[in-house]
Design an enzyme around this catalytic site. Sequence first.
Site, PDB file in Angstrom:
ATOM      1  N   HIS A 145       0.823  -1.206   0.000  1.00  0.00           N
ATOM      2  CA  HIS A 145       0.000   0.000   0.000  1.00  0.00           C
ATOM      3  C   HIS A 145       0.863   1.264   0.000  1.00  0.00           C
ATOM      4  O   HIS A 145       1.949   1.274   0.598  1.00  0.00           O
ATOM      5  CB  HIS A 145      -0.887   0.039   1.248  1.00  0.00           C
ATOM      6  CG  HIS A 145      -1.948  -1.016   1.278  1.00  0.00           C
ATOM      7  ND1 HIS A 145      -3.123  -0.923   0.581  1.00  0.00           N
ATOM      8  CD2 HIS A 145      -1.994  -2.197   1.946  1.00  0.00           C
ATOM      9  CE1 HIS A 145      -3.863  -1.997   0.811  1.00  0.00           C
ATOM     10  NE2 HIS A 145      -3.196  -2.788   1.631  1.00  0.00           N
ATOM     11  N   PRO A 146       0.381   2.330  -0.610  1.00  0.00           N
ATOM     12  CA  PRO A 146       1.047   3.627  -0.431  1.00  0.00           C
ATOM     13  C   PRO A 146       0.723   4.174   0.955  1.00  0.00           C
ATOM     14  O   PRO A 146      -0.277   3.793   1.565  1.00  0.00           O
ATOM     15  CB  PRO A 146       0.402   4.495  -1.523  1.00  0.00           C
ATOM     16  CG  PRO A 146      -0.966   3.916  -1.696  1.00  0.00           C
ATOM     17  CD  PRO A 146      -0.817   2.422  -1.478  1.00  0.00           C
ATOM     18  N   ALA A 197      -9.375   3.285   3.888  1.00  0.00           N
ATOM     19  CA  ALA A 197      -9.594   4.713   3.684  1.00  0.00           C
ATOM     20  C   ALA A 197     -10.920   5.027   3.007  1.00  0.00           C
ATOM     21  O   ALA A 197     -11.342   6.191   3.010  1.00  0.00           O
ATOM     22  CB  ALA A 197      -8.449   5.295   2.857  1.00  0.00           C
TER      23      ALA A 197
END
Length: 243
Positions: A145-146, A197
Amino acid sequence: EIDTSHFKGNAPGRCVVEGRVGDDDWRELLATPLQPHTRHLFADELRRVGAVGHVRLRVYPDGGVARLRVWGQLVAARPLALAALDTCDAAQAAAELVRCCGSTSWARGMAAARPFEDAAALERIAERVWWALPEADWLEAFAAHPRIGAQPAADHGAWAAGEQRATADAADATRAALAEANAAYAAKHGFIYIVCATGRSADEMLADLRTRLERDRASEVRTAAEEQAKITRLRLRKLLAGS
């Protein structure tokens, strides 16, 4: 239910009920004698042939039937993407699945678990495979993941950018605070802050990140794994939707 009520002298002596899906061949569900002026109820006698979309009733040699009732449950249409996932080779399936969760062990385990009965089974097995993995495989998934608030690289895919859309419009001060808290979190725990998110604002995630920064590593590994499970579930739905 096959009801011959009021047909006392001209009821059929026997019937056959058949079912099929689409243009498939008719399959026999029930073959039984019938009595005049009687409500016949059948359950255990029915042959299980899988899902059916149509039924038909044949009576012999002839006669009147007042009513035919058939009870069942609606079955959701099988997504084309799920059928494709079930039939492709294992390497291709793993390559598709690793987009949903960055653990290669998870992707291989899911590919080996095919075929999946339906979308619900896919999600259920995904969680079972995930929670059976050791921490090293969880960390591999986290690393795919970023960081929250950072610009996703090309290899993170379009899903990551869409999931973090809220941070793109955040105030400069919020993005700077996210970057600072992310760095502190990674330095303390040894992996990046993971959160589902989707549907969350940048300020909400910043507050959550600051709270989780104070926790111990063991607690955070478990929390991050739970967040990854949520992300995986949402991405599996995107995979099946072809998005």
